[in-house]
Write a protein that holds these residues in place. Structure first.
Motif, PDB file in Angstrom:
ATOM      1  N   PRO A   1      44.570  46.692  41.124  1.00 58.99           N
ATOM      2  CA  PRO A   1      44.274  47.988  40.510  1.00 58.99           C
ATOM      3  C   PRO A   1      44.822  48.082  39.083  1.00 58.99           C
ATOM      4  CG  PRO A   1      44.995  48.321  42.760  1.00 58.99           C
ATOM      5  CD  PRO A   1      45.174  46.845  42.461  1.00 58.99           C
ATOM      6  N   ALA A   2      45.974  47.477  38.832  1.00 54.53           N
ATOM      7  CA  ALA A   2      46.566  47.572  37.492  1.00 54.53           C
ATOM      8  C   ALA A   2      45.673  46.881  36.461  1.00 54.53           C
ATOM      9  CB  ALA A   2      47.963  46.953  37.490  1.00 54.53           C
ATOM     10  N   PHE A   3      45.213  45.671  36.757  1.00 54.62           N
ATOM     11  CA  PHE A   3      44.306  45.006  35.816  1.00 54.62           C
ATOM     12  C   PHE A   3      43.012  45.805  35.665  1.00 54.62           C
ATOM     13  CE2 PHE A   3      47.050  41.278  36.187  1.00 54.62           C
ATOM     14  CZ  PHE A   3      47.091  40.889  34.856  1.00 54.62           C
ATOM     15  N   PHE A   4      42.538  46.334  36.768  1.00 49.70           N
ATOM     16  CA  PHE A   4      41.342  47.175  36.703  1.00 49.70           C
ATOM     17  C   PHE A   4      41.559  48.311  35.703  1.00 49.70           C
ATOM     18  CE2 PHE A   4      39.360  51.135  38.123  1.00 49.70           C
ATOM     19  CZ  PHE A   4      38.019  50.788  38.119  1.00 49.70           C
TER      20      PHE A   4
ATOM     21  N   ALA B   1      29.285  39.611  46.980  1.00 50.01           N
ATOM     22  CA  ALA B   1      29.442  38.196  46.632  1.00 50.01           C
ATOM     23  C   ALA B   1      30.922  37.841  46.471  1.00 50.01           C
ATOM     24  CB  ALA B   1      28.669  37.893  45.349  1.00 50.01           C
ATOM     25  N   ALA B   2      31.693  38.763  45.911  1.00 47.21           N
ATOM     26  CA  ALA B   2      33.127  38.504  45.723  1.00 47.21           C
ATOM     27  C   ALA B   2      33.824  38.381  47.073  1.00 47.21           C
ATOM     28  CB  ALA B   2      33.760  39.626  44.892  1.00 47.21           C
ATOM     29  N   MET B   3      33.495  39.282  47.974  1.00 47.75           N
ATOM     30  CA  MET B   3      34.107  39.229  49.301  1.00 47.75           C
ATOM     31  C   MET B   3      33.782  37.892  49.960  1.00 47.75           C
ATOM     32  SD  MET B   3      33.602  41.920  52.451  1.00 47.75           S
ATOM     33  CE  MET B   3      33.889  41.388  54.153  1.00 47.75           C
ATOM     34  N   LYS B   4      32.536  37.455  49.803  1.00 50.43           N
ATOM     35  CA  LYS B   4      32.141  36.181  50.401  1.00 50.43           C
ATOM     36  C   LYS B   4      32.890  35.019  49.751  1.00 50.43           C
ATOM     37  CE  LYS B   4      27.784  35.508  51.696  1.00 50.43           C
ATOM     38  NZ  LYS B   4      26.335  35.345  51.460  1.00 50.43           N
ATOM     39  N   LYS B   5      33.022  35.071  48.435  1.00 50.22           N
ATOM     40  CA  LYS B   5      33.703  33.997  47.728  1.00 50.22           C
ATOM     41  C   LYS B   5      35.177  33.895  48.163  1.00 50.22           C
ATOM     42  CE  LYS B   5      33.938  31.682  43.409  1.00 50.22           C
ATOM     43  NZ  LYS B   5      34.195  31.733  41.966  1.00 50.22           N
ATOM     44  N   ILE B   6      35.799  35.041  48.372  1.00 51.88           N
ATOM     45  CA  ILE B   6      37.194  35.046  48.827  1.00 51.88           C
ATOM     46  C   ILE B   6      37.296  34.347  50.187  1.00 51.88           C
ATOM     47  CG2 ILE B   6      39.091  36.541  49.595  1.00 51.88           C
ATOM     48  CD1 ILE B   6      38.014  38.602  47.466  1.00 51.88           C
TER      49      ILE B   6
ATOM     50  N   LEU C   1      39.356  37.977  43.078  1.00 52.76           N
ATOM     51  CA  LEU C   1      39.653  39.411  43.109  1.00 52.76           C
ATOM     52  C   LEU C   1      40.249  39.886  41.773  1.00 52.76           C
ATOM     53  CD1 LEU C   1      39.181  41.733  44.978  1.00 52.76           C
ATOM     54  CD2 LEU C   1      41.338  41.249  46.110  1.00 52.76           C
ATOM     55  N   PHE C   2      40.995  39.039  41.107  1.00 54.02           N
ATOM     56  CA  PHE C   2      41.466  39.373  39.748  1.00 54.02           C
ATOM     57  C   PHE C   2      40.267  39.468  38.800  1.00 54.02           C
ATOM     58  CE2 PHE C   2      45.549  38.015  41.422  1.00 54.02           C
ATOM     59  CZ  PHE C   2      46.458  38.801  40.733  1.00 54.02           C
ATOM     60  N   ARG C   3      39.325  38.541  38.991  1.00 55.07           N
ATOM     61  CA  ARG C   3      38.121  38.558  38.163  1.00 55.07           C
ATOM     62  C   ARG C   3      37.334  39.844  38.393  1.00 55.07           C
ATOM     63  NH1 ARG C   3      32.723  37.255  37.674  1.00 55.07           N
ATOM     64  NH2 ARG C   3      32.427  37.375  39.914  1.00 55.07           N
ATOM     65  N   LEU C   4      37.128  40.176  39.655  1.00 52.41           N
ATOM     66  CA  LEU C   4      36.366  41.379  39.990  1.00 52.41           C
ATOM     67  C   LEU C   4      37.045  42.631  39.444  1.00 52.41           C
ATOM     68  CD1 LEU C   4      33.944  42.570  41.644  1.00 52.41           C
ATOM     69  CD2 LEU C   4      35.537  42.766  43.579  1.00 52.41           C
TER      70      LEU C   4
ATOM     71  N   ARG D   1      36.254  36.734  32.531  1.00 52.46           N
ATOM     72  CA  ARG D   1      36.903  35.438  32.258  1.00 52.46           C
ATOM     73  C   ARG D   1      38.420  35.569  32.273  1.00 52.46           C
ATOM     74  NH1 ARG D   1      33.316  34.832  27.799  1.00 52.46           N
ATOM     75  NH2 ARG D   1      35.040  35.239  26.364  1.00 52.46           N
ATOM     76  N   ILE D   2      38.908  36.629  31.663  1.00 54.65           N
ATOM     77  CA  ILE D   2      40.360  36.832  31.617  1.00 54.65           C
ATOM     78  C   ILE D   2      40.919  36.974  33.032  1.00 54.65           C
ATOM     79  CG2 ILE D   2      42.178  38.452  30.900  1.00 54.65           C
ATOM     80  CD1 ILE D   2      40.394  39.091  28.414  1.00 54.65           C
ATOM     81  N   GLY D   3      40.252  37.795  33.830  1.00 54.62           N
ATOM     82  CA  GLY D   3      40.708  38.006  35.209  1.00 54.62           C
ATOM     83  C   GLY D   3      40.731  36.704  35.998  1.00 54.62           C
ATOM     84  N   LEU D   4      39.665  35.924  35.829  1.00 51.24           N
ATOM     85  CA  LEU D   4      39.577  34.643  36.542  1.00 51.24           C
ATOM     86  C   LEU D   4      40.733  33.724  36.156  1.00 51.24           C
ATOM     87  CD1 LEU D   4      37.913  32.612  38.297  1.00 51.24           C
ATOM     88  CD2 LEU D   4      36.791  31.900  36.185  1.00 51.24           C
TER      89      LEU D   4
END
Lengths: 324, 324
Positions: free
Chosen positions: B50-53, B140-145, B177-180, B201-204
């Motif tokens: 949440p903070a990065f968001f 897609a993110a949930m699946k990737k995790i 999840l950081f990316r998302l 990209r930064i999140g990833l």
């Protein structure tokens, strides 16, 4: 599976399309998982939820086969996900006649495989109804199913639970998905709001009666092959309708056995099963199941006159009046 | 948690709102579950996602606090769901400094509690973005995790796995999840497409470096309090970056120990940890992590000049250059 629908040729074809789609969708880069899920998809499941879905699609004009097949698949995949997670809870060695995913690959794989199926369910609903309020209806249904499972777990070994508790639990864990399937079949084919509402009620009552009948058959089966489900249920403290109805009559008779909880011996379980039958639990449960079946059949009778109406009546009678 | 954000007063307030919302949303009719999840929500989690968001929401004009708080909560809830299921896999007794849900309530409750959190995640995304293609991005993110977790499980005890395998696994299980979070922060505040892409990209890269640093600290910690995570990882066959880099140099040196798989004694594990350090695995891993941190910092540098840019730099440095 194929034999199950042979007297419903249209349905047989539709169910085969759903099965193919599921097999495609469960392909992930992890070959073990893909194989495990494909095997579950192939195995003996009857695809009842897709079948009810498709029967109700006959009440509307919209017949986009691709879209309807995806929605039907989403229902079966949600069902499969909950089966896989249930098997973890119950430590079940078998599922649909073959080795369960958790028994074959371990709990770890089973947890993530179930989760993965939730994401595929999520994908399929998004592909077919993103932006529709049916997305919320799907999310609410998934939650209701889980809460039903949690209710059942909370009620374990509880000798004073009410019939209402039992009904609430099975409304979630079993009936909700039959309700959703029927509702969505009517809605996404563009049936009238009246038919959509009726479809939801029919699905709910069929789902309730279906679970009750499963629970009844566990207790009414021939004593000779004393029933694995009863042993499992008693061991894990799941008290179903026949037992609850008998227990209400003579709680003291059951107490010495049930107090042993998961320490019951086979003889204790046989004593419980005999008590259930002699105290009329099986007959009383049949009476309750009959009421819900009757409600469903009356509602089906009120549907627009059609070939499908006859098929729904036939299938409902077949499912809810079966002896084994 | 509150102390962690005290030098970021706006963020501290935003994170507190997320925490409150999560506590409300996890209330279900089952008091044990509600309490368990509320406890996990309250406990030591830093709410990094949440903070990065929220930091990235400062790059756009749209500041609908209610909507943004819900999206931030969806990210943390998805994180919590995966934590609960991970603890089942790892049989972890602790989580966020308190007893894990599976240790306190058993695997059964833990399976369904995680599932329930997936449905709450589903609800929150639907409330805030139903109809948007970000629904698909979330699925897609949930699946990737999950695929990242499955990869990690498949690679257990595999002494010939590549660095690429490791990267793929942590790209899913942690970095996604950081990316998302970063992507959604930029997108839902209405930042420019260029900033949205950069945020992703930064999140990833932050997520990748974050996981690497966690894995590095496990091996670099003072030998005096030989590290529980290393013991757990070696026991369960999870080989992280420092070990993999050392292993590539001298596979034969590790073989006698690693071949014992989950039969390694404490002395074996200490020998492995020493080999990792003396063969330069820790230093080499630091070098890799540094590259990803650097990429993130360069991308942050390219963001529009603002107070937030400074905060992102500060937080990234704090997270990715920590020693313990």
């Amino acid at each position: 599976m194929s034999s199950y629908w042979k007297t419903y040729p249209v349905l047989e074809k539709q169910v085969a399309l759903v099965k193919n789609l599921i097999e495609q969708r469960v392909q992930v880069r992890n070959p073990e998982i893909s194989q495990a899920v494909a095997q579950l998809a192939q195995a003996g499941g009857k695809y009842l939820r897709p079948a009810f879905f498709f029967l109700f699609t006959n009440f509307g004009p919209n017949q986009d086969e691709d879209r309807l097949t995806k929605i039907a698949a989403s229902l079966e995949i949600l069902h499969m996900a909950t089966l896989i997670h249930d098997d973890i809870i119950d430590d079940s060695p078998l599922r649909r006649g073959t080795v369960s995913i958790q028994a074959k690959f371990g709990k770890n794989i089973a947890v993530y495989t179930g989760d993965l199926l939730f994401t595929i369910f999520f994908d399929l609903t998004l592909e077919t109804m993103n932006g529709s309020h049916y997305m919320q209806i799907n999310a609410a249904a998934m939650k209701k199913i889980l809460l039903g499972e949690l209710d059942q777990m909370q009620l374990r070994y509880n000798q004073t639970q009410s019939i209402r508790d039992y009904l609430r639990s099975i409304s979630g864990k079993t009936a909700e998905l039959f309700r959703l399937a029927s509702l969505e079949g009517a809605y996404f084919s563009g049936a009238s709001p009246e038919v959509v509402r009726r479809a939801g009620r029919i699905g709910l009552n069929i789902g309730l009666a279906f679970q009750m009948l499963d629970d009844i058959l566990d207790y009414s089966a021939n004593q000779a092959d004393f029933n694995k489900p009863v042993i499992e249920d008693l061991n894990t403290g799941v008290y179903t309708l026949p037992l609850l109805l008998a227990l209400k009559k003579e709680p003291a008779a059951f107490k010495p056995y049930l107090d042993k909880q998961n320490q019951m011996e086979l003889a204790d379980m046989q004593a419980v099963a005999n008590l259930v039958r002699t105290l009329g639990g099986v007959d009383a449960a049949r009476e309750v199941a009959r009421k819900f079946t009757h409600k469903a059949l009356v509602d089906i009778e009120g549907l627009p006159k059609s070939q499908t109406k006859k098929q729904l009546t036939k299938l409902t009678n077949h499912l809810l009046k079966r002896k084994i």
